[in-house]
Design a protein around this motif. Structure first.
Motif: not given
Length: 46
Positions: A35-39
């Motif tokens: 999710m951090e990468i996606f954000q």
């Protein structure tokens, strides 16, 4: 009615087996990291 696993193709069964092996050997990325990468990607493209 049989086991749903038996209805899968050999390729699908192999992919599941690979995933189980990877999970058992801690070869995965946890949800929070994904999710951090996606954000970061999302913010970069807005």
């Amino acid at each position: 009615m049989g086991d749903w696993f038996e209805e899968l193709s050999e390729e699908e069964k192999q992919e599941i087996e690979i995933g189980l092996y990877q999970a058992e050997n801690n070869q995965f990325v946890n949800h929070e990291d994904v999710m951090e990468i996606f954000q970061k990607y999302k913010q970069k493209n807005t």
